[in-house]
Every structure is written in C-alpha cells, then in structure tokens.
Design an enzyme around this catalytic site. Structure first.
Site, short mmCIF file in Angstrom:
data_model
loop_
_atom_site.label_atom_id
_atom_site.label_comp_id
_atom_site.label_asym_id
_atom_site.label_seq_id
_atom_site.Cartn_x
_atom_site.Cartn_y
_atom_site.Cartn_z
N GLY A 1 -13.55 -1.79 -7.10
CA GLY A 1 -14.81 -1.13 -6.78
C GLY A 1 -14.84 -0.30 -5.52
O GLY A 1 -15.92 -0.07 -4.97
N THR B 1 -4.26 -0.79 -7.16
CA THR B 1 -5.05 0.38 -7.54
C THR B 1 -4.23 1.66 -7.61
O THR B 1 -3.16 1.77 -7.02
CB THR B 1 -6.20 0.58 -6.53
OG1 THR B 1 -7.07 1.61 -6.98
CG2 THR B 1 -5.67 0.93 -5.16
N ARG C 1 0.85 -1.18 0.00
CA ARG C 1 0.00 0.00 0.00
C ARG C 1 0.89 1.24 0.00
O ARG C 1 1.97 1.25 0.59
CB ARG C 1 -0.85 -0.03 1.26
CG ARG C 1 -1.85 1.11 1.43
CD ARG C 1 -2.96 1.01 0.45
NE ARG C 1 -4.14 1.79 0.85
CZ ARG C 1 -5.01 2.29 0.00
NH1 ARG C 1 -4.84 2.11 -1.30
NH2 ARG C 1 -6.07 2.95 0.42
N THR D 1 -10.38 0.12 -9.43
CA THR D 1 -9.29 -0.69 -8.89
C THR D 1 -9.15 -1.84 -9.87
O THR D 1 -9.83 -1.88 -10.88
CB THR D 1 -9.66 -1.19 -7.47
OG1 THR D 1 -10.09 -0.08 -6.69
CG2 THR D 1 -8.49 -1.82 -6.76
#
Length: 562
Positions: free
Chosen positions: A466, A392, A100, A374
């Site tokens: 999503g 994403t 991330r 995404t």
C-alpha cells in the site's frame, strides 16, 4: 473458508491435469503446532506450505512464496524488484535483510529534471529510466543461510507454476486489461500479458521465458540472474530505451544485513525494519505517541482514537520528509526521532478540539493522488521461527517494462527517491535532501514488515502492501489487537483510515463509521473516501499455542497450512 473454482468445466476439459486451474482461497485458519503461510495469492501461499511439508522452515517457505508470487502475482511479486525481510528465529536471534533496489552508477541527483527545472515524474515512474538495480534474487540467496533446504528445491514450485501455467482470477484479469495500453507503450515487442481479446477469469497464463530464467537461477545460483544470459537480456532491454543499468551494476549489487529496529509497546517487543525503510521508524513514533494518550481507553475507530492516531501519523510523516533516507548516505537520527523527549515535544501541539494544521509540522506542497501496489508475506513455522517480508516493484507492474526473452517485469523504484527535493512521488510522499538521488544509494521505502514478541516468543507477524499507507495500516493492525482487543480477523478486515501529513486529507475506506466521519469534519478534518487501504496479512499466536492466521478480505489473499 472459501473455495473458488476458477476454471469452467469446458476450460478444464481442454487443460492438462498438471496445470494450476483449481484455486482455493482460504481467508482464515486456526491451528496448533502447524506452519502457516499468508500471502497475496493462494498458489503462492500453497507453494510456501509445500516447502514446509518438505521439511523447510519459515525462511525456506517465505523464499518459495516470493518466487511463486513473481509468477502468479506479477503486478507486485517479482524478481525484478526488491524488498525487506524481518526474521526472528526460535532461539531468539533477530535479523533483517535489506534487498532494496539501488540507484545505478550512472544515476544523478537531477536526472529527472528538465531544462526548465521541472521534475518529470513520467520518466521516474514509467519506462527504462525509472528502473533501480533489482535486489530480490540477491535477497533470496542471502536468506538461504537461515534455510534448511537447498535453493534447487525452494525455487521448484515457482518453476512449475511458470512452465505449466495457472488460471487467473477476476481481479488479475481486470488489472491486466487496465494496463494493456501501458504495456504496449513501454515494450518494443509483443508480450504475453497483452492478448488480442480481453483477459477473463479462468484464462491460462503460461510464462515460458520466466520459467527459463528461474531455471538459470536454479542451476547457477545468484549468478544466473546477475551475470550471464539474464543479465545480458536485462541490459539489452535498457538499451532499447533510456535505461542506464549496466552489467557492472548488476554484478556489484549487494544485500545489506542490518540490525533490526526494536522497541517496546505495552510490554511487547516490536521487531521491525530500520532505514532505508521509513516504515519501522514511523511505526515506532506512532505507537509511542499512542501510549502517551492511553489509546486503549477509547473504542476502535471512535473519533478520539482516530484523532490520536491521525495526529501521530501527521507528525511522523513530516519527519519522514525531513530526516529519512539510506543510512549509508545520511546521518541516521532514528534514536532521536523515536525518543520520548523528542516525541513529547512534537505532541505538545495536539488537541482534541481541532485538527492540527499540517503547516505547523512542515511546509505545505500540493500533492498528486496515485495508486499503489506492493505485496506482503507472513510466515510462522511449527518450531516457532517467524518471517515477515514485504516486497515490491513499486507501482502496478513496476515500470511496465518486461525484459524481453527473460519474462519478468522491472521495477520503477527510482520514483521513491526525492527526484527533486519538495516534489512528491507517485504516492504523494514528499522528500528532501536526505532521500536525493545518488549512485548506489537505496531509495527510501514505506514497507513495514514486523514481528511482535511476547515473553520472547512470536506473538504477531504482520505486514501489508500500500505505498505510504503501509506503516499506518500496520500501526492500526497492531493497536486493533493490543489496545482494542480485536481478534486477528476483525483487526485485518476492520475499516481503515490513513493520513500522511500532506495532503491534509484523512483517507477512509467506504465502510468507515459515518458518525466518526461527521465528528471529525466538525473538528476541521478533511475526509476523502476510497475503496480499500492495503491488504494486511496477519498471524497471531496466543499464550496457549493457538495460531490464528488471516488473509485480507480485500483481495485474493489466502492462507495455506503445511
């Protein structure tokens, strides 16, 4: 099986044989003892399958597919964003990789608050200040220890796609045309994604700058991205506006290896992503609540089934806002939040008679409605290794900023922080202090890459894009198979619905059963229709070794077999 020839005969005559103009979209396969790759784009799935054929395993293939998506699916595939990987090896080893994005060192809690104390969501969603430190490339190299092939081979299909070019689809042309004005507003110089005439299906997209960036990674490893020329170009891009990422930020980025979140559901072992992905925690809460009501007693998308699932979603998302964030910065309360004692207490207010007002499970705040993008990849190799990856840029094409000279889009993930506690982000998700902005902190995510095991062996590999609809779509996909006994195709393509505590609305796809909608309205539920929710990629392996791989019918998603 569906074959779509994108390029016309006239176009094909003008192009080199080496260019990728023949696109085969395959929606479903049933095979045995073969590796399969399911992703958002046929050329990316084929890149992963090619690596399997070269002797790679699921982790080689999922890495090659991610690189390829950065080329052929630039609205979400990326090297300028981040993601999560959940892996289960054929020896039973489970692992997750958290790549991330993180907040830059110069980030601060109130960096998007104006002089009047109002949150400026345009700054957190568009342009250079919206960018978190990219984690994808570091994540690919962290995956390498589970791979069989060297990165030089894994990355080559993506280089070929970028250098030689590929024909875009109708959906890709439409998205590029829709974003034209934003591309021009947020880039100081012209970019290849903006043409004098509108894009159309069959147009060739060649990305020479991106190819060179990928070659630097191929030659120099992760340093080819986080240091040297590419890093310099990224930081130069920051300085063209109000961006705050520095060379030090890039050099210091680290992948976090975390213990997978595991829980039991109907005799199956669910392996999913822990915080800072809220998706795994939400999934555990929602599935466990479903078990209280014996969901299998009801018909899929029947009124009572939707009520149970909606009310589980309502309570889970209320908890998301209050408790969830980067576990390196907050007290991780996952064990408490997914415990039976806690969930049974939360469930006492449920009634089949009427909707539970959201005010009873959290403070009401008006929500905006935004789009979301995404991408997900599901892979199972012939030896039984499984990989589930969601990655994403956040919104379509992220911040809309392309790194000049390097050819890749940067994320707008800073918007996934609580830019002001109580203010919703672009997906309508409200957050509190647990997800406030701090330097080096990872923003909360909804991504839910998941692998389900039966008797210790992969049974299902599933995930979807999503935004905040991700965990609810994965939830529905799982219960469709486990509780409602639907096959993979029916599970993926059945009409979906979504609720997230705030707003009060249940969003349903246009083809959702009208009888259920009518009955829900009579119980005080507010219904809103939408074209589609998510694009689920699913692989199911039955007890006889038959593999059923399905790509969502809502997009250009496609399956490839080694």
């Amino acid at each position: 099986m569906k074959k779509i020839l994108i390029a016309s005969m006239l176009l094909a005559a003008q192009l080199s044989w080496a260019q990728f103009t023949d696109i085969n979209i395959i929606k479903e396969v049933q095979v045995k003892k073969k590796g399969v790759v399911v992703s958002a784009h046929p050329l990316a799935s084929e890149a992963g399958a090619k690596i399997l054929k070269m002797g790679g395993n699921a982790y080689d293939a999922v890495t090659a597919t991610q690189y390829a998506l950065a080329v052929v699916y630039p609205q979400a595939g990326n090297i300028g964003g981040g993601g999560f990987l959940v892996g289960v090896k054929n020896n039973g080893e489970k692992f997750t990789l958290d790549y991330r994005e993180t907040a830059p060192k110069k980030a601060s809690r109130d960096m998007y608050i104006d002089k009047k104390g109002k949150a400026d969501t345009d700054l957190s969603q568009n342009g250079r200040l919206a960018v978190g430190i990219p984690g994808s490339v570091a994540g690919f190299f962290a995956t390498l220890k589970y791979c069989k092939l060297p990165m030089e081979k894994i990355i080559q299909p993506a280089i070929d796609l970028a250098e030689k070019g590929f024909a875009i689809t109708d959906k890709e042309a439409e998205m590029l045309n829709n974003q034209r004005e934003k591309f021009q507003r947020h880039n100081k110089s012209s970019i290849i994604f903006v043409k004098d005439t509108p894009w159309k299906a069959g147009d060739l997209l060649v990305q020479k700058d991106l190819a060179e960036t990928l070659k630097l990674i191929q030659k120099l490893g992760a340093k080819g991205f986080y240091e040297g020329k590419t890093a310099d170009l990224l930081v130069a891009e920051m300085k063209r506006g109000n961006g705050i990422i520095t060379l030090e930020d890039l050099k210091n980025y680290k992948v976090a290896e975390r213990k997978a979140l595991e829980f039991e559901y109907k005799g199956n072992d669910v392996v999913t992503m822990p915080l800072p992905s809220s998706g795994g925690v939400l999934l555990a809460q929602m599935l466990r609540v479903a078990s209280f009501e014996n969901l299998e007693k009801y018909q899929q998308n029947s009124t009572k089934a939707v009520q149970i699932m909606t009310e589980a979603e309502r309570r889970a998302f209320a908890d998301r806002a209050e408790y969830m964030g980067d576990p390196d910065f907050i007290q991780d309360k996952t064990s408490y939040l997914i415990s039976d004692d806690y969930l049974k207490g939360r469930w006492k207010s449920f009634s089949f008679d009427k909707a539970t007002p959201s005010a009873e499970v959290g403070k009401i705040i008006e929500q905006p409605k935004e789009s979301m993008q995404t991408t997900h990849i599901s892979v199972l190799d012939k030896d039984g290794n499984a990989a589930s990856v969601t990655t994403t840029l956040n919104g379509y094409y992220g911040s809309k900023v392309l790194v000049s000279g390097a050819g890749f889009f940067l994320n707008n993930e800073m918007d996934d922080f609580s830019i002001k506690p109580g203010v919703p982000n672009m997906f309508g998700a409200v957050g509190g202090e647990a997800n406030s902005i701090q330097p080096n902190k990872r923003m909360l995510s909804s991504m839910t890459p998941t692998i389900i095991l039966k008797n210790g062996k992969p049974y299902m590999v599933v995930g979807t894009p999503g935004g905040t609809t991700i965990p609810t779509s994965v939830y529905q996909s799982i219960v469709n198979v486990v509780d409602f006994k639907l096959n993979a195709n029916m599970s993926v393509n059945a009409p979906k619905f979504h609720h997230q505590w705030l707003p009060e609305t249940i969003t349903v796809e246009n083809n959702f059963p009208e009888s259920t909608i009518s009955e829900l309205k009579s119980k005080n539920y507010v219904i809103e229709k939408t074209k589609y929710i998510g694009k689920t990629e699913m692989i199911v392996l039955d007890d006889n070794g038959n593999i059923h791989a399905v790509a969502d019918g809502r997009g250009d998603d496609s399956v490839a077999v080694e």
